[in-house]
Enzyme design. Sequence first.
Site, PDB file in Angstrom:
ATOM      1  N   GLU A  45       0.865  -1.130   0.021  1.00  0.00           N
ATOM      2  CA  GLU A  45      -0.018   0.048   0.087  1.00  0.00           C
ATOM      3  C   GLU A  45       1.120   1.249   0.064  1.00  0.00           C
ATOM      4  OE1 GLU A  45      -3.780   1.684   2.304  1.00  0.00           O
ATOM      5  OE2 GLU A  45      -2.554   0.169   3.338  1.00  0.00           O
ATOM      6  N   LYS A 114      -9.107   3.295  -3.015  1.00  0.00           N
ATOM      7  CA  LYS A 114      -9.468   2.560  -1.493  1.00  0.00           C
ATOM      8  C   LYS A 114     -10.873   2.946  -1.287  1.00  0.00           C
ATOM      9  CE  LYS A 114      -7.412   0.949   2.827  1.00  0.00           C
ATOM     10  NZ  LYS A 114      -6.270   1.123   3.699  1.00  0.00           N
ATOM     11  N   CYS A 175      -5.894  -3.374   1.772  1.00  0.00           N
ATOM     12  CA  CYS A 175      -5.586  -3.455   3.086  1.00  0.00           C
ATOM     13  C   CYS A 175      -6.884  -3.684   3.793  1.00  0.00           C
ATOM     14  CB  CYS A 175      -4.847  -2.393   3.802  1.00  0.00           C
ATOM     15  SG  CYS A 175      -3.977  -2.792   5.256  1.00  0.00           S
ATOM     16  N   SER A 357      20.273  -1.907  34.119  1.00  0.00           N
ATOM     17  CA  SER A 357      20.146  -1.883  35.771  1.00  0.00           C
ATOM     18  C   SER A 357      20.370  -3.131  36.328  1.00  0.00           C
ATOM     19  CB  SER A 357      18.640  -1.322  36.039  1.00  0.00           C
ATOM     20  OG  SER A 357      17.893  -2.298  35.448  1.00  0.00           O
TER      21      SER A 357
END
Length: 706
Positions: A45, A114, A175, A357
């Site tokens: 896309e 789209k 999509c 840490s």
Amino acid sequence: MGRTVTVATCSLNQWALDFDGNLERILKSIEIAKYKGARYRLGPELEICGYGCSDHYYESDTLLHSFQVLAKLMESPITQDIICDVGMPVMHRNIRYNCRVIFLNKKILLIRPKISLANTGNYREMRWFTPWSKPRHVEEYFLPRMIQEVTMQESVPFGDAVLATLDTCIGSEICEELWTPASPHIEMGIDGVEIFTNSSASHHVLRKAHTRVELVNFTTAKNGGIYLMANQKGCDGDRLYYDGCAMISINGDTVAQGLQFSLDDVEVLVATLDLEDIRSYRAEISSRNLAASRVIPYHRVKVNFALSCFDDACTPASQPIQWRYHSPEEEISLGPACWLWDYLRRSKQGGFLLPLSGGVDSSSVACIVYSMCLQVCSAVQSGNQRVLDDVHKIVNDEVYIPKDPREFCGRVLTTCYMASENSSQDTLYKAKSLAEEIGSYHININIDGAVKAIWGIFNAVTGRMPQYQVHGGSTRENLALQNVQARVRMVLAYLFAQLCLWTRGMPGGLLVLGTSNVDESLRGYFTKYDCSSADINPIGGISKTDLKGFIQYCSENFHLTILRSIISAPATAELEPLKKGHVTQTDESDMGMTYAELSVYGKLRKIAKAGPYTMFCKLVSMWKETCAPREVASKVKHFFQMYSVNRHKMTTLTPSYHAANYSPDDNRFDLRPFLYNASWSWQFRCIDEQVSKLESKEENLEESKE
């Protein structure tokens, strides 16, 4: 009549607004597809400009440069004799659309806008584009002059249409349209479309891949046909990592699977499939055939081109394969590592600096960087020249070849343990041991001098000196003393990130890595502008529970033995005085809730969209075996008070890899206020009333038993 067709789909690591790089990768994918015999090539896309352009879509430059790239593509001899399907934004009648541009031999066949836009979570397509709302309708699109000069066409079809080649029919989805209840492939398939294509920009979330794969396979199982899915891959400039997984399916079976995580910028999948398999499969679906007799036909764009050959009757077709899914631990190992590599190479920095840490969170980040080093060495060993070129730029050595991931880790990762008088020897040892096992360049820094200097300034101005709570100080004093330590670590992290390579006679700077997990962000259990503030955070969207599983995975698969003791130790910030050399402060005690509970709160709050009252009602049922209603009420109230008091911290969260659908990221994903009435008076009163009702009901039940 031709039977077998050879088609290609791909995953491309496109970068927003990188028109040169995007063009190069598109051409490379078409070249590979043609070399493997494909007659149709599908790309991701908005691949020409990159999916993540965001408000750059408003700029006319983005549209202009996209058409300039399109012209270059059509002029290239690489794109001849293959149908090319590329994605770009197009302005039609002053409306901006997210489109597929399909062309063949310097002629545009169709511009397909789209229809359904992604507009939830991380996606804001409705902000930049308008959905095409005219089903099966086609209009005339007048081409820009630069394109007319290439195609010799004045106008082309624009709209919801399909392509009718000499041997089959092809329809496009983009999509989100696969995920909608009324997907276009349903009506297209009923109308005789045999090949469906889907160009995606679908991002990685832990445990999501199976959903996408099942959707595609179910599409072709129900209706028959071939389905090609292309996807973006990599980090195109934001918090998301697009995880590839391009695939080809026929009649419910996967026949080609792309990699989910890879350092390759271009990956092309090719399959050869028999059209007669679709036709025989559909022949037995009587309900489909009845629907086909009533369907409103699509406009067909006739294409004088075939995907098959006349003499292909005996060409072997691709066979079904079993999809191989990654475990969540593998996903954490691979996804954030690929995201870090993209960010490092594109930011042109010399490596990373990680405040280590000795706890689970910072150790997880160290392991992710080590995983990145493993993948880089593997890619170079496999002959990936692009990765090697990027390595040369990062380490500033044109002849260097990374072979040992530990040695390479020493070049790109600097770890530092920032000790204070409240730090234990145990965490000092764990940090040092992990650094040795992964090979990072490790330094120890003592922050006590800086902390005392700051309190000296405060004392000189106010004449007062705060005390820890264990020494008789108030809660305010105790918190202030802890926060100064945390913020000093942030300042020192950036100082060493800027100058550490300089002290070693090396060019460049380092990116500071954050180490706050998604649960701590949700609760606000961190100091604003402390060492959780960084350039990027690979674990900011990952839960503590998943990180512990990942540490166990690294211990077993990367042979990092020190991780066994790290995972077994209780999480602690080590910001309060030790008691006889041992830590008494723990994170869960400070938070007033467990990490397991936090994950549940986050999912209910974001995914289930539960406010305080609804969350209480759900948890009363979920936790009925372990908690009485009044205890559940207390837990829910405490969470929402802490969440609302600390929500302002979300505005300063370090950009994090998005891996959880309950991420509290204020900047992109979680659009909630950051100033609340933290008393939640109305909501908590409703909870109290419900508790009273439940307790009365329980008392009545007990009395009836007697």
